[in-house]
Design a protein around this motif. Sequence first.
Motif, PDB file in Angstrom:
ATOM      1  N   THR A 101      -8.041   5.665   1.187  1.00 39.89           N
ATOM      2  CA  THR A 101      -7.599   4.419   1.595  1.00 39.89           C
ATOM      3  C   THR A 101      -7.716   4.255   3.213  1.00 39.89           C
ATOM      4  OG1 THR A 101      -5.221   5.355   1.915  1.00 39.89           O
ATOM      5  CG2 THR A 101      -5.710   4.428  -0.134  1.00 39.89           C
ATOM      6  N   ILE A 119       0.851  -1.183  -0.234  1.00 36.04           N
ATOM      7  CA  ILE A 119       0.090   0.112   0.022  1.00 36.04           C
ATOM      8  C   ILE A 119       0.929   1.129  -0.212  1.00 36.04           C
ATOM      9  CG2 ILE A 119      -1.392   1.384   1.734  1.00 36.04           C
ATOM     10  CD1 ILE A 119      -2.927  -0.473  -0.091  1.00 36.04           C
ATOM     11  N   TYR A 137      -5.017  -4.096   4.709  1.00 36.95           N
ATOM     12  CA  TYR A 137      -4.681  -4.434   3.241  1.00 36.95           C
ATOM     13  C   TYR A 137      -3.884  -5.686   3.227  1.00 36.95           C
ATOM     14  CZ  TYR A 137      -6.626   0.149   2.079  1.00 36.95           C
ATOM     15  OH  TYR A 137      -7.360   1.228   2.037  1.00 36.95           O
ATOM     16  N   GLN A 181      -6.664  -4.782  -2.787  1.00 34.07           N
ATOM     17  CA  GLN A 181      -5.818  -5.340  -1.551  1.00 34.07           C
ATOM     18  C   GLN A 181      -6.484  -5.091  -0.494  1.00 34.07           C
ATOM     19  OE1 GLN A 181      -1.734  -3.665  -2.191  1.00 34.07           O
ATOM     20  NE2 GLN A 181      -1.382  -5.518  -3.329  1.00 34.07           N
ATOM     21  N   TRP A 182      -7.637  -4.514  -0.451  1.00 33.00           N
ATOM     22  CA  TRP A 182      -8.368  -4.187   0.799  1.00 33.00           C
ATOM     23  C   TRP A 182      -9.065  -5.566   1.573  1.00 33.00           C
ATOM     24  CZ3 TRP A 182     -14.349  -3.089   0.612  1.00 33.00           C
ATOM     25  CH2 TRP A 182     -14.926  -3.059   1.619  1.00 33.00           C
TER      26      TRP A 182
END
Length: 418
Positions: free
Chosen positions: A75, A7, A33, A135-136
């Motif tokens: 984010t 991230i 993430y 990628q969460w």
Amino acid sequence: MDTVKTIAGLVGLTAVALVLSPSAAHAQDSNCYDTTAPLTVEEQRLDDTLVTGGPAVGPALVKLAGFDGRVANFTAKLCRQGAPKQAQQFVEREGAALWKAAVARAQSTTTLAHDAYDDRPLYWARLQLSSALRQWKPRFAVSPADRAKLVQRFDWASRGLSDVAFPAQPGVRKIAVTGFDPFQLSGTNVRRANPAGAAALQLDGRQIDTPTGKVVLQAAVLPVLWGGFDEGIVEQFYGTALQQGPDAFVTISQGRPGRFDVERWAARWRGGFGDNNDVGSYGSVPDAAGWPQPDDEFIETTLPHQKMIDAGTGPFTVAYNPAFCEWVTVDVELSCRTDQPTPGRVAASGGGGDYLSNESMYRANRLRTGWGATDVLGGHLHTPVLGQPADPAALTDAAFEKQRRDIADQVKALVSVV
């Protein structure tokens, strides 16, 4: 290039601290993430630099435009989404907000520190946020299909598809237009821009006074992805516009050096060239589920091409391109001409070739004719090719910015003539 990124690499620059801060306020964000989750080829370019050890181009452009705070905010807030419906609403809202911020910046009447006509910050900010979505690690179960749908909802909103709304004003001409993302971004070409995308940002929501009355425009920016076209993004935008009684469709893309072309023919064929994910597709243009699908091999423009040529919009020449190619025998023998396609033969390429430019014209106008909207004008405008900054290590320079501005301003003038 690594197939996964952290991230920190996605957000880049000043945004990193807001996501990975060790403070109590963001203690859980660093666990939000999965940095081993793979990204698309397009998203992996977020780490690409112009020189070894230099800054990543995409995040640098995002910061220059002032969008880095928006990325950091997204984010951080994504980690706090606690239910599927809440997440869906969040990504759609944030996607639409990114689009509106990019349009507002592009059309700003104040002097900005970085060129208002630069289309690249929107492109790279969108990739930063779609990467975060991939990628969460949500607090609830999410299937691969559900995650893909979230990414699509965000992506479409961030391209202008969620605010296609012409004002209800009598006597106003309504025109729907699309541009494209930057493309062919390998190596140092990662800094490329697309004047068609820059023009779309300049045109969205514009009301332009012309000698024949007011013109109102709605615009979107299309992906350079076969998969995105398969999902029906072209039909979604122009279908929404069709429900509001438009007067014209103009698909726009970057074409040949030094001139504009109004393309005569769109062809029902993909030539296989790789897209922004390095994926190729070859064969007849697929149908888009849920939309009218006439089976025309070629569709002819109905734009007033001679009027556009004679308008003297300058500084670039405007031409009418009648070229096309058809298969005499598919995959064996081609016939390329400038007259009329042969009835019964399979299309091989339109005047704009056999890539996504051609397909945007084909899909938009297949929808228009399938809908029975024969009173709506439709066609494709190819812009001149935009060069790159003279210094191979530079993100921008004055000549590059002037050329992009000149092309986008002439697009505005040409579309106003339609």
